[in-house]
Structure formats: C-alpha cells, structure tokens
Design a protein around this motif. Structure first.
Motif, PDB file in Angstrom:
ATOM      1  N   ALA A 208       2.949 -10.676  -5.264  1.00  0.00           N
ATOM      2  CA  ALA A 208       2.318 -11.688  -4.402  1.00  0.00           C
ATOM      3  C   ALA A 208       0.875 -11.311  -4.143  1.00  0.00           C
ATOM      4  O   ALA A 208       0.489 -10.136  -4.246  1.00  0.00           O
ATOM      5  N   ALA A 209       0.069 -12.321  -3.832  1.00  0.00           N
ATOM      6  CA  ALA A 209      -1.330 -12.122  -3.438  1.00  0.00           C
ATOM      7  C   ALA A 209      -1.681 -13.247  -2.476  1.00  0.00           C
ATOM      8  O   ALA A 209      -1.561 -14.421  -2.829  1.00  0.00           O
ATOM      9  N   PHE A 210      -2.117 -12.906  -1.286  1.00  0.00           N
ATOM     10  CA  PHE A 210      -2.351 -13.936  -0.273  1.00  0.00           C
ATOM     11  C   PHE A 210      -3.266 -13.405   0.832  1.00  0.00           C
ATOM     12  O   PHE A 210      -3.313 -12.199   1.090  1.00  0.00           O
ATOM     13  N   PRO A 211      -4.003 -14.313   1.502  1.00  0.00           N
ATOM     14  CA  PRO A 211      -4.716 -13.935   2.723  1.00  0.00           C
ATOM     15  C   PRO A 211      -3.750 -13.946   3.905  1.00  0.00           C
ATOM     16  O   PRO A 211      -2.695 -14.591   3.850  1.00  0.00           O
ATOM     17  N   LEU A 212      -4.108 -13.254   4.954  1.00  0.00           N
ATOM     18  CA  LEU A 212      -3.205 -13.105   6.094  1.00  0.00           C
ATOM     19  C   LEU A 212      -3.332 -14.253   7.090  1.00  0.00           C
ATOM     20  O   LEU A 212      -4.428 -14.766   7.339  1.00  0.00           O
ATOM     21  N   HIS A 213      -2.186 -14.659   7.657  1.00  0.00           N
ATOM     22  CA  HIS A 213      -2.238 -15.426   8.902  1.00  0.00           C
ATOM     23  C   HIS A 213      -2.770 -14.505   9.989  1.00  0.00           C
ATOM     24  O   HIS A 213      -2.548 -13.288   9.961  1.00  0.00           O
ATOM     25  N   ASP A 214      -3.460 -15.087  10.968  1.00  0.00           N
ATOM     26  CA  ASP A 214      -4.099 -14.202  11.956  1.00  0.00           C
ATOM     27  C   ASP A 214      -3.181 -13.821  13.112  1.00  0.00           C
ATOM     28  O   ASP A 214      -3.522 -12.937  13.911  1.00  0.00           O
TER      29      ASP A 214
END
Length: 909
Positions: free
Chosen positions: A242-248
């Motif tokens: 997987a590769a993703f930006p984070l929820h804050d």
C-alpha cells in the motif's frame, strides 16, 4: 579599461550581497539542491536505507519520532525474511528492488523512517517526509500556484445571502478559507510569495501531491536498457502492499495531539454525518483536505441536486395535475364503461394460443395512464428542455468561479505531467513540428493507427453484444407473452381483482424489465474490466487524457446498456405490428408485440421505475455495504487491536483503498441518472423527485464513505468535470428530441387532440361541438374474424353472435374498397405528430440558444479577479526583476563613467 570594468562588476556583486543578504539566503540554499527526475541505480554498498525506529506510543502523531518532521506519505511492505509463500529468489529480487527504490528516494531528497507494525510483525511501515528544499524545487517543476498576497477586491454579498446562511456550516467551527492572489511558484522569486510560516506554506494536501509525484517517477531497476520506475508498478507487483497519505485524525473524536488540525473529524461532523443532509457543503474545506478533484465532484453533485429541486417541484405539480384531472378523462371512462368498453371485444394479440378479450380488462391501466398522459406532461417536457440548459449554463459559471478560487484556470497548460506509464514506453524518436526538436514517443504513426483500429473494433464489438442482449430480451417478451396469454387467464379465473391488474402485457413487461436489469448489471461488471484494458492499451499521454478516453468508452457502453430497452419500448414496440389478418413477424417467427389500447407510455414508466429504483439500490449496496463488510472483516482478523495502542498509519492501512479510477464510477452513476431524468421525463414526471431524494442521500453517503471507510486519496488537481461536460451537453440536446417523440409517438396526446379538433365534429364526426366522446370507438379499427390466416387463427372458439373484433390502429373496416389500409384519420395524426416534433424541437432549441447567449460562461466578478491576479503577478514577479536590472545597469554606468573620468583627466602637476 577591462580590468576596471571587472572591478566595477565585483563591487556591484558585493553591494548586492549586502543589500539582499537576508532574502537571498533561502534562495541560495535552494539552488544548491539539485534533484534529478530519475535516480540512478547505486551499487549495493552505496544503498541508502530508511532510519529504523520503534513506535513511540503516540497513536495520533502525524510526525516522525523526532516530533518535527511531518509524515507526508506512508509506504507499506511485507518483510521478505518473514514471507513463507514466495520463492527465495523472488523474495530476494523484491527486496533488492525495494532497497534500490528507497535509496533513490533518499537520493532525491526525501527522508524515510521505518517502523514495524504493532499488530502484524511481518508488516513494515515506511514514513516519507519531504523537506522544505524538496517541496520548493518540485513546486516549481509542477507549476503549483501559491499565494502572493491577500485578495483585496471587495465582494458584494448576494441578495439571497441571508437565506443561504441558514444552511451553511457554522463559521466558528469551520473557518472560511482566506482568499489570496496566487502565481506559479518560482524559487528565484521566493521573497515575493506570502510565507507566513514555512511549515504551513505548503498545506498537507499539496505536500502529499508533491511526494506522490516523486514516488511515481523514481527508478528501481533497469532491464534491457529500459528503466522501470514508479510506485504504481511496485504496488502491482506486490513489492509494496500500500501507499497512501495519512488522515489527520480519527473521525469519531478529536486528536490528542495539540498540533493536529482535526480536519477529518470536522468533515465527518459537519459534512458526512446524516444530520447535515439539508446543509450546504463546506466545499473549500473539502478541497483543502482531499484536493481539487474531489472538491469539483462534490461541487457539481451539490449544484445538480440544488437544480433538481426546481425540476422536482414542477414534476410533482404536473403529477398532481394528472391525479386531479384523471376523473375527467373521457377516454378512460369509455374504456371502463360496461356499455362502451364492455361491448368491445378485442382481437387476440398473438397467434393461435391467445384468446379474444374484453376492453374493460385494461380499465385500471387506463386510469393510471391518465395521470401521466395529460397536458401537464407536455408542459413538463418543455420545461425540462429549458431546465437542462439553465443547469448547464449556470454550472459553467459556477465552474469558472471554482477554477479561479482553486487555482486551476491554467492547470492543463502548465501543471499536468505525463503519465509514468507513457514515459516508460517512449522508445521512438520523432521530430516535433513546432519546436523542431527531437522528442520521444511510445509508438510510431503506424503503430498509433493500429492501436486505434483495434480499440475501436473492440468497442463496437461490445456495443453489438449489448444490442444482441437487447434483442434477446425482446425475443423473451414475444415468446413469454404467448405463455402468459394462454395460461394466466386460466390460473386466475376465480380471482377477478387480480386479473384487473395482472394482465399478460403487465406480467410480460415486469418480468422482462427485471431480467433486463440483471443482464445490464452483469454486462457492466464484465465491460468495466474490458474498457480499462482497452484504455491501457491505447496508452494516453496524461491522466486527464486517460480518464477522458475511459469515460467516453464507458459511457457509450452504459448508454446502450441502460437506455436501449427504454428506446425499444418508447419508439419501436407496437409501431410495426400490421393488423390481425397480416401481422408482422420478428425473425420470421415471433409476432411483434402490441401496446395496450392506451399506448406503451405506462409500460415505459414501469421500465424506468424498475431500472432507476433497482440501480439506486444496487449502487448503494455496492458503495456502502461492501466497504463496511470488508473493514469489519479486517478488524475482526486483527482482534488484538483493542488491546494495543495502534498508530495512525496502521489505522489507515486497515481502511479500504479508493481504487485507481477514484470518482469515475460516482460520476458515471450520476450521469446515467441525469439521462433518465432528462431523456424520458415525459413519461415519468416524478423522476426528478426520485433523483433529488437519491442525490441528497448520495452526497452524504459518498462523504461518509470517503471520510470513514477509505484511506485518504492522493490529492489531485482537476480543472473541471472533464469529458462528462460534453456528455451532459449531448444528453441535453438529445433529450429535446426524445421527449418530443415520446409525446408525439408513444403517448396518445396527438391522436386525442386531432380527434378533438377535427374528427369529433363534421365533416368527419357526428358531434355538434368539439368533444372527446367517441374517441375510443374511433381509434379501434374493425376486423372480420373470417379474415384470419390459418397460421394466426386462435384455437379458442368465438363467443357470441358477433363476427368482428377490434384492434388498435387507424384502418378502414372490412367491406371498404380500401379495407385494412390506413384511413384519413391516420394520415392526419401522422402529419400532426411530425409537425408537433418539428415545432417543439425548434421552439426549445431557440430558447436554449437565447439562454446560452444571455448567460455568460464567466461572471464579471470572476473576470475582474483573474485580471487583478494577472496584474499582480506581472507587477510582483516581473516588474520587480526589471527594476533590479535597471538599478544594476545604472550602477554599472556610474562606475564606468567614474573610471573613464579618472582615465582621461589631466594629471595634477
């Protein structure tokens, strides 16, 4: 002289450094960082590796272990040493590629920190951080527009501002975004940009987009002199999971980290929660968190839903008008009258097995038909032709405002980059006609022609396959109608109440509609995969080109798939049936279907209700239940989660990935619905109301799904809704034609008007004044039962002393010199229908043209903002440079003059 001039230049450089010492430090620092597009593959001993740290028990932290560097992206992989399913050589190869990739990421300026999973020791999370220098460098490469100064233009509140404020999100909870004039970022003009804080100058969405740009272009291997690169290929091959930006933050509660903005929590509370169903969407906040592509979708969906409110009100008004006037429907009263309809015996509607039947059987359906086939339907069809134009024109204005506010006005020309998949195939060299320079392309002109031919052939094959399935449904209708006609009356002989509603026509229509819906869903699933394969083979240059190409293919397929059965019922069923003595056959075997005496309009309404309703239910099950079930299974399999503190990146990993096509299916669903609302609205005035209710739920369901069930999407730019805009315009143009033809050829409005004004009074009629009395008798032709052919003569014996039966057509009776040929009433009706279609089309198209001309695509307010921004950009970024050059040239001139004076001045004695 040359020496003195050189001294002058050196002196000037020293003076410039003294004047611009403070402002130039950052620029000098940036210029020292050179980041190539592709990293080189280093030797084994030169590989850089991520820094390993343990989880610090801070579940809401969005930073590296030092608490300073923000996590901009997360990569997840499975530790090769703990894998037991793959071959050792495969594990070693995967590990090598991953190590090279991560080393090149570090060479490109990114910083990596690795942490082992809390719940599954096989999983490794690599957190990625982009330093200030990297962000600045790539912001210039990607032409990202960033703030110059505050927007100083005065805005006037709308007259309806007080009303819309009642439905807005509380500004104390979600504060309005500050408005800035922006310009494409340039490092050399760094001091001209509005940098209040280096940590917040690039917001999290922009940071993630920049990092994803780098991840998509960094190399991990070279094979046969062909570079392999990009995170997408590594994900496809399983090297990364997987590769993703984070929820804050968590969507249910506020973060414990005081530095966390809690934007996800606020979006769920003020946008995605069902309690906000009547509130306006915080579009700027959505765009800030998810990016412009998500923002423009919800802006369009919200605008479409708001416009549906007007259409729904008018549609309900027309429906109520039909309900109130149905008791005054003379032709329906004649059908139900035992002295009129009760004495009319209708001819069998199929060969041999069908029986003669009484017209009063269709009494209930004729009453329902009066609701939809009324004068209100005509008014509503004309209104919808104008409504769709207003919707598209006002959306263009709204879209232009969003383009400016969200800095996407010149996006396609400046920012959009070539797809990595396209770059990887660029092995052919051609000469650019404009620049006269060599450039690399993935295929030659001949190769492109072959690809296009193959793709076009594949698309036509699948469209023909759908048409074949539609023909199969038609054959089913024809064959099953025989069965229902022969058996239904026998099984329901003692239940008169059911027989009134469950006629052979109704049973055939409902079952065929259900089967058609099932076939549509199955073909959808198959064709989606085929369309993606075809588009991948085409190899479009940019992501926008890719999505537009896929959109066109999918919509062509969906158009035929969803609408073909409706077009058949509206324009073909019952139109080419001949007469009982000489029926027309399909494929030489199946006798063509006939409509009820009231026409096929009610059947078209039934078909629309089943497809639209079934589609809405099916899509909601797909969109909501499937992600929820998958997430529940994931949580159940990781039961230890409740006992351990889990970091934010691991929480997000267990959410569902958004998919490669993102919002494509959401757009497709809404555009198909838009087609049903506009193309066939003359048969179903309640369609806008159903669409309105569905869309109000759809907005919140999509928001809830994005906020709670899916990983955060990589923020993407989007200038508009892409290829969907011309598709909507095409549907709007076609809708005028289809609705005019439905009223003319599917409903009985034109025959009734012709009868009322011409054939109810002399010389054709016998009534003294215009009336609808006798309409049913005049529109049912007479057939002599002795004229049946042996192939179609019914088995059931004729009852009574009558020798004739009636059928739906306008033909001369037996015994006439032109028996069974179309009569004068038929030709009057045909002429009136054609005249109506031409007049209605031209009137609506003329009104549409006037509206399009009167409503400019870009409002004056938006034009002023764009001009002001261009002026400021020119003034701050270009004129300042010019002033510096003039100032430097003036100093050089002064130095040169002083040097010349000292050279030619006479020596003092």
């Amino acid at each position: 002289m040359n020496v003195k001039n050189q001294d002058v230049l050196l002196d000037l450089e020293g003076e410039e450094e003294e004047e611009d010492d403070d402002d130039g430090e950052i620029v000098l620092e940036l210029n020292q960082v050179i980041i190539p597009t592709y990293g080189t593959v280093p030797d084994q001993q030169n590989l850089h590796t991520a820094e390993w740290v343990d989880f610090d028990d801070k579940p809401d932290s969005l930073f590296f272990s030092d608490g300073q560097r923000r996590i901009d992206f997360v990569l997840v992989y499975e530790d090769e040493s703990k894998k037991i399913t793959h071959k050792r050589s495969d594990r070693k190869n995967h590990k090598r590629k991953r190590q090279v990739y991560e080393s090149n990421l570090i060479n490109n300026g990114l910083q990596l920190e690795a942490t082992r999973s809390v719940l599954d020791e096989k999983l490794i999370f690599v957190k990625v951080h982009a330093p200030w220098e990297v962000l600045c460098t790539y912001a210039e490469v990607m032409h990202i527009k960033l703030p110059l100064q505050h927007n100083d233009l005065k805005t006037q509140d709308s007259a309806f501002n007080w009303f819309s404020r009642l439905f807005r999100v509380d500004e104390n909870i979600i504060k309005p975004e500050q408005e800035f004039f922006t310009a494409p970022f340039q490092k050399e003009h760094l001091t001209n940009f509005y940098i209040h804080d280096k940590d917040t100058f690039f917001n999290p969405a922009t940071r993630s987009r920049i990092v994803h740009f780098i991840l998509s272009r960094v190399e991990y291997a070279t094979k046969n002199n062909v570079k392999k690169f990009g995170i997408n290929k590594l994900l496809d091959t399983g090297i990364y999971k997987a590769a993703f930006p984070l929820h804050d933050s968590n969507f249910k509660h506020l973060s414990t980290d005081p530095n966390c903005p809690n934007e996800r929590y606020l979006l769920y509370r003020e946008w995605a929660h069902p309690k906000n169903i009547f509130k306006l969407q915080p579009l700027d906040f959505i765009r800030k968190y998810y990016g412009e592509k998500i923002g423009i979708y919800f802006a369009w969906l919200g605008f479409y839903t708001n416009m549906l409110t007007v259409a729904a009100v008018v549609g309900v008004g027309c429906f109520l008008y039909g309900c109130l006037t149905k008791d005054n429907c003379t032709w329906s009263q004649e059908v139900c009258d035992p002295n009129i309809g009760g004495n009319i015996i209708m001819c069998p509607q199929c060969d041999k097995v069908c029986t003669y039947w009484n017209l009063t059987i269709t009494c209930e359906s004729s009453k329902k038909l009066c609701i939809f086939d009324s004068f209100g339907t005509l008014v509503f069809a004309v209104f919808m032709g104008i409504w769709v134009t207003l919707f598209l024109e006002f959306w263009k204005r709204r879209q232009a405002e969003l383009e400016y506010e969200w800095d996407t006005v010149e996006y396609l020309e400046q920012e959009e980059q070539i797809r990595p998949e396209y770059e990887a195939r660029c092995t052919h060299v051609v000469m650019n006609e404009i620049t006269q320079q060599e450039e690399h392309v993935p295929y030659t002109a001949c190769g492109k022609c072959i690809r296009m031919t193959f793709c076009t052939s594949a698309i036509f094959f699948w469209i023909l396959l759908i048409i074949a399935s539609v023909i199969g449904i038609i054959v089913y209708r024809l064959s099953v109608f025989l069965v229902f006609s022969a058996t239904l009356s026998q099984h329901l002989s003692g239940t008169e109440a059911i027989r009134k509603y469950l006629t052979p026509q109704t049973a055939t229509s409902v079952t065929a509609s259900v089967i058609s819906f099932v076939v549509i869903m199955i073909l959808n699933i198959i064709y989606e995969k085929v369309a993606i394969l075809i588009t991948d083979f085409e190899l479009p240059r940019t992501q926008t080109d890719y999505e537009n190409s896929l959109t066109t293919k999918m919509f062509l397929f969906q158009f035929v798939n969803y609408y073909s059965s409706c077009f058949y019922i509206a324009f073909f069923k019952g139109k080419f049936v001949g007469h009982p003595g000489n029926p027309v056959y399909w494929l030489g075997k199946y006798r063509n279907e006939e409509c009820d005496p009231g026409g096929c309009l009610l059947e078209l309404t039934t078909q629309l209700a089943i497809i639209v309703g079934g589609k809405a239910i099916w899509n909601n099950i797909q969109e909501v239940l499937l992600p929820v079930v998958k997430n529940l299974i994931g949580r159940y399999s990781a039961a230890a989660r409740s006992e351990k503190v889990v970091p934010r990146w691991e929480e997000d990993y267990h959410l569902q990935p958004i998919g490669k096509l993102g919002l494509f299916y959401e757009y497709l669903e809404m555009v198909i619905q838009f087609g049903f609302v506009t193309l066939f609205v003359a048969s179903f005035p309640l369609a806008p109301l159903l669409a309105l209710i569905n869309n109000m739920l759809e907005i919140r369901l999509d928001a809830w799904k994005l906020t709670t069930q899916f990983r955060r999407m990589v923020p993407q730019k989007a200038q508009d809704i892409g290829a969907w805009q011309p598709i909507l315009q095409g549907i709007a143009i076609l809708a005028v034609v289809t609705n005019a033809m439905i009223i003319a050829f599917t409903s009985d409005m034109i025959p009734r008007l012709v009868y009322y004004w011409s054939f109810s009074v002399p010389p054709y009629g016998s009534h003294s004044s215009h009336t609808m009395k006798g309409y049913i008798n005049s529109t049912l032709s007479i057939f002599n039962v002795s004229d049946f052919k042996n192939a179609s003569k019914p088995f059931s014996p004729w009852f009574g002393n009558q020798t004739t039966c009636r059928y739906r057509d306008l033909r001369y009776p037996p015994g006439h010199q032109h028996q069974y040929e179309h009569n004068i009433y038929y030709w009057h009706v045909i002429a009136a229908k054609l005249a109506f279609v031409i007049v209605m089309e031209h009137v609506i198209y003329f009104v549409k043209f006037i509206i399009s001309y009167a409503i400019p695509d870009v409002s004056q307010k938006t034009k002023s903002k764009v001009k002001r921004e261009k002026y400021l950009t020119q003034k701050l970024l270009h004129e300042n440079n010019l002033k510096v050059v003039k100032k430097n040239m003036g100093k050089i001139a002064d130095k040169v003059t002083k040097g010349a004076d000292s050279t030619f001045r006479p020596k003092a004695e």
